[in-house]
Design a protein around this motif. Sequence first.
Motif, mmCIF file in Angstrom:
data_model
loop_
_atom_site.group_PDB
_atom_site.id
_atom_site.type_symbol
_atom_site.label_atom_id
_atom_site.label_comp_id
_atom_site.label_asym_id
_atom_site.label_seq_id
_atom_site.Cartn_x
_atom_site.Cartn_y
_atom_site.Cartn_z
ATOM 1 N N ALA A 142 -92.076 -4.220 40.769
ATOM 2 C CA ALA A 142 -91.687 -2.851 41.117
ATOM 3 C C ALA A 142 -92.021 -2.605 42.586
ATOM 4 N N LEU A 143 -91.155 -1.850 43.228
ATOM 5 C CA LEU A 143 -91.373 -1.358 44.591
ATOM 6 C C LEU A 143 -90.566 -0.073 44.673
ATOM 7 N N ASN A 144 -91.170 0.994 44.216
ATOM 8 C CA ASN A 144 -90.487 2.273 44.098
ATOM 9 C C ASN A 144 -91.204 3.292 44.971
ATOM 10 N N GLY A 145 -90.413 4.073 45.705
ATOM 11 C CA GLY A 145 -91.056 5.012 46.608
ATOM 12 C C GLY A 145 -90.163 6.150 47.025
ATOM 13 N N THR A 146 -90.756 7.023 47.823
ATOM 14 C CA THR A 146 -90.057 8.202 48.329
ATOM 15 C C THR A 146 -90.598 8.566 49.695
ATOM 16 N N TYR A 147 -89.681 8.869 50.611
ATOM 17 C CA TYR A 147 -90.013 9.573 51.844
ATOM 18 C C TYR A 147 -89.564 11.009 51.621
ATOM 19 N N GLU A 148 -90.468 11.949 51.790
ATOM 20 C CA GLU A 148 -90.109 13.364 51.705
ATOM 21 C C GLU A 148 -90.299 13.980 53.084
ATOM 22 N N LEU A 149 -89.221 14.539 53.631
ATOM 23 C CA LEU A 149 -89.251 15.112 54.969
ATOM 24 C C LEU A 149 -89.160 16.625 54.875
ATOM 25 N N SER A 150 -90.058 17.306 55.596
ATOM 26 C CA SER A 150 -90.028 18.772 55.622
ATOM 27 C C SER A 150 -90.364 19.254 57.028
ATOM 28 N N ASP A 151 -89.900 20.468 57.325
ATOM 29 C CA ASP A 151 -90.166 21.050 58.640
ATOM 30 C C ASP A 151 -91.657 21.295 58.825
ATOM 31 N N ALA A 152 -92.128 21.056 60.039
ATOM 32 C CA ALA A 152 -93.505 21.344 60.423
ATOM 33 C C ALA A 152 -93.444 22.225 61.674
ATOM 34 N N PRO A 153 -94.516 22.942 61.987
ATOM 35 C CA PRO A 153 -94.516 23.818 63.167
ATOM 36 C C PRO A 153 -94.149 23.080 64.448
ATOM 37 N N GLY A 154 -93.503 23.790 65.357
ATOM 38 C CA GLY A 154 -93.174 23.242 66.669
ATOM 39 C C GLY A 154 -92.000 22.278 66.664
ATOM 40 N N GLY A 155 -91.156 22.356 65.641
ATOM 41 C CA GLY A 155 -90.005 21.463 65.578
ATOM 42 C C GLY A 155 -90.341 20.064 65.108
ATOM 43 N N ALA A 156 -91.534 19.871 64.591
ATOM 44 C CA ALA A 156 -91.969 18.560 64.108
ATOM 45 C C ALA A 156 -91.568 18.382 62.642
ATOM 46 N N THR A 157 -91.876 17.216 62.103
ATOM 47 C CA THR A 157 -91.551 16.883 60.720
ATOM 48 C C THR A 157 -92.789 16.385 60.003
ATOM 49 N N VAL B 199 -83.893 17.415 55.921
ATOM 50 C CA VAL B 199 -84.946 17.862 55.012
ATOM 51 C C VAL B 199 -84.601 17.431 53.589
ATOM 52 N N GLY B 200 -85.604 16.935 52.876
ATOM 53 C CA GLY B 200 -85.404 16.519 51.492
ATOM 54 C C GLY B 200 -86.128 15.218 51.227
ATOM 55 N N ALA B 201 -85.648 14.488 50.218
ATOM 56 C CA ALA B 201 -86.318 13.265 49.800
ATOM 57 C C ALA B 201 -85.343 12.097 49.753
ATOM 58 N N LEU B 202 -85.796 10.975 50.238
ATOM 59 C CA LEU B 202 -85.092 9.705 50.162
ATOM 60 C C LEU B 202 -85.927 8.812 49.257
ATOM 61 N N SER B 203 -85.359 8.415 48.126
ATOM 62 C CA SER B 203 -86.101 7.606 47.155
ATOM 63 C C SER B 203 -85.431 6.259 46.968
#
Length: 148
Positions: free
Chosen positions: A93-108, A78-82
Motif C-alpha cells: 500500500a502507498l495511499n495518501g492525500t495532499y490537502e491544500l487550503s488558503d493561508a494568510p498572506g496568499g500562502a498555502t 484548493v481541495g484534496a489530491l488523493s
Amino acid sequence: MADRTESSIVVAAAPAAVLDVIADFESYPEWTGAVKQVEILEALPDGRGKRVRFALDAGAIRDTYVLDYDWGVDDSGVGALSWTLEESTVLRALNGTYELSDAPGGATNVRYELSVDLRIPMLGMLRRKAERTIIDTALSELKKRVEG
C-alpha cells in the motif's frame, strides 16, 4: 493498516502554484531525491495524470509502482489530491492525500497524509517512522521547489 501519518507545512505561494508543482509529475526527478523516473500512463482531459508510474530509488527500497489519482481540487487549487497504489513489487500500500487550503498572506497550508505498507514484514513503529521521513522530506522538497 489503518494507521496513517500526517504533517503540514505553509508554502509562500497560492494554492494553484503549489498544485501546479504537485501535478507536474514528469518534473519530480529534478527536485525529489528518491523518484528517478516518471511516466504518465493515463491522463485526464485537463492533462493531469490519472495513472502514473514512478521508479523509486530510496537506498534500501527500490521499486517501480503505479498510483491512481483522484483530483478533488477546484480551479484555485484548493481541495484534496488523493492517490492509491495500483501496482508494485515491494509495496502493498502507498495511499495518501495532499490537502491544500488558503493561508494568510496568499500562502498555502499543505497537509500531507500517508499510509505505507511493505510486502516484507515491518514493525508498526518502524513503518510509521518511515512514513514520517517520507512526509517530512516530501513537504520540505515541495516547499523548496515552489518557493525556489
